[in-house]
Design an enzyme around this catalytic site. Structure first.
Site, PDB file in Angstrom:
ATOM      1  N   HIS A 310       0.848  -1.190   0.000  1.00 22.24           N
ATOM      2  CA  HIS A 310       0.000   0.000   0.000  1.00 22.24           C
ATOM      3  C   HIS A 310       0.881   1.237   0.000  1.00 22.24           C
ATOM      4  O   HIS A 310       1.980   1.233   0.562  1.00 22.24           O
ATOM      5  CB  HIS A 310      -0.919   0.005   1.236  1.00 22.24           C
ATOM      6  N   ASP A 368      -8.084  -4.351  -0.601  1.00 20.84           N
ATOM      7  CA  ASP A 368      -8.556  -4.658  -1.953  1.00 20.84           C
ATOM      8  C   ASP A 368      -8.388  -6.132  -2.296  1.00 20.84           C
ATOM      9  O   ASP A 368      -9.102  -6.662  -3.148  1.00 20.84           O
ATOM     10  CB  ASP A 368      -7.797  -3.810  -2.979  1.00 20.84           C
TER      11      ASP A 368
END
Length: 434
Positions: A310, A368
């Site tokens: 991320h 995600d």
């Protein structure tokens, strides 16, 4: 400036000239060097592509510590909010700064519920789109069009109008999202039901049809509610910054949120869960994972590991653990417990958490990674994934926009540049050019 302290200073020396810059401390997180007067004092700007080292505002809404894997809304850990509360409670918290009392929660829920219908002429607005229009294109247009239908709440200088616009968007954007989905599959629009809770109502609007009764599955509604909580806000990301910079011009709130949706549409921002699902589909089965991992590690390969790592989190994404639990429950409830994609996901997660290659690069699973599988099992097509993201993020955008409007230090956004184009040159008539 509403900061904890400003007793420190930083000194910048360029050549034989030095300037002192104030250093401010917030309640938590890194200190910041105030460079707002740098140009006036030195004639220079700073250079920070992507603003990755620049604090563009003060905020009391969301705090992230990427190294420690911390995400807090108004000081409350995301894990606690998702486990004990519901999405509308999180909306209240983000908007007002405190968790509601029972009476405040009941009143807020009622206000949102009774704003969920959209103007009937919006149905005609949808008819102007092609049947194969991407739902996000429809969302950008329809949310922006709300300003034409609700022009009685576009005065940003009126606190009452700002709150009415905020409530309308939290309530109506899910309805528009469901309409976009129904339009894309050629089914009639389904009106919202005041008897249903937020996530239940959204599922009903998406999957009910007029010819038969539709019962909302509580497991799916609970999972969707958690997805909304986990995506409600995420500090000064690309779409939130877009909303703030649009709002800094004095644009009406509907236009600002439409701008945020347009930014979210970008695959580097809101499309990550769709990319992660596509990657799992390409791998196909567990036995093909070693081959895929080898390609990921190969510097000459263009294969990327989607859903891991991320921009902010350098530790395990705190939202991923909650999303993993929801994914398991949904897949079991919908009969997809043996879905090969889940087995691929679990094996990939195990490798990423134990393989030194991924550990060294801090490529931990993010939210995600699991949300795409979960939404797919619920019955949503991949084209709707980012739309659902927008539904969840609406309250975060609105909260950030409201905070910016009320900030006495806010100015119209105007980033500077390092110009490296042509210097001054004179115009050459057309017949003399070579």
């Amino acid at each position: 400036m509403d900061v904890k302290s400003n007793t420190k200073q930083a000194t910048l020396t360029v050549g034989d000239k030095s300037v002192n810059l104030p250093v401010y401390s917030g309640t938590v997180g890194p200190d910041v060097v105030d460079i707002s007067k740098l140009y006036a004092q030195t004639g220079m700007f700073t250079y920070d592509p992507g603003f990755t080292s620049t604090a563009s505002c003060q905020s009391k809404i969301t705090y992230i510590d990427g190294d420690a894997g911390i995400l807090q809304y108004r000081g409350y850990p995301i894990e606690q909010l998702a486990e004990h509360g519901d999405f509308l409670e999180t909306c209240y918290l983000l908007l007002y700064g405190e968790l509601p009392t029972k009476a405040q929660k009941d009143d807020f829920d009622k206000r949102v519920t009774h704003h969920t219908m959209v103007h009937e002429q919006m149905a005609r607005f949808f008819q102007a789109f092609r049947r194969d229009a991407h739902p996000m294109a429809v969302m950008v247009a329809s949310v922006g069009a709300l300003a034409a239908f609700y022009h009685d709440s576009t005065d940003i200088n009126d606190p009452q109008q700002r709150m009415i616009a905020s409530m309308r968007m939290i309530a109506k954007i899910p309805t528009l999202a469901a309409m976009a989905y129904k339009y894309s599959i050629g089914q009639p629009f389904v009106y919202p039901q005041n008897r249903l809770h937020f996530a239940e109502n959204f599922l009903h609007m998406c999957f009910a049809v007029p010819c038969e009764e539709y019962k909302v599955n509580p497991v799916l509604a609970d999972a969707l509610d958690k997805i909304f909580i986990l995506h409600a806000d995420h500090e000064q990301n690309a779409s939130t910054s877009t909303v703030r910079i649009a709002g800094s011009s004095g644009a009406n709130p509907f236009a600002c949120i439409a701008a945020g949706i347009a930014c979210l549409w970008g695959p580097a921002h809101g499309g990550a869960n769709e990319a992660a699902l596509a990657m799992l589909g390409e791998i196909g089965t567990v036995d093909k994972i070693p081959e895929f991992i080898a390609k990921v590690k190969d510097k000459n390969s263009n294969v990327r590991l989607m859903g891991f790592g991320h921009r902010v989190y350098k530790n395990y994404d705190p939202r991923a653990k909650l999303m993993q639990q929801a994914a398991h429950k949904v897949l079991k409830e919908t009969g997809h417990g043996n879905d090969p994609l889940l087995h691929v996901a679990m094996e990939l997660e195990k490798i990423a958490l134990s393989d030194q290659y991924f550990i060294d690069r801090k490529l931990y699973p993010n939210v995600d990674f699991y949300s795409g599988i979960t939404l797919k099992a619920m019955g949503f097509p991949t084209s709707m994934f980012t739309v659902l993201f927008a539904v969840a993020r609406t309250v975060g955008w609105i909260s950030q926009w409201s905070e910016m409007i009320e900030d006495p230090e806010q100015k119209i956004g105007r980033p500077r540049q390092l110009f490296n184009g042509s210097t001054k040159r004179d115009y050459v008539p057309l017949d003399q050019r070579k």
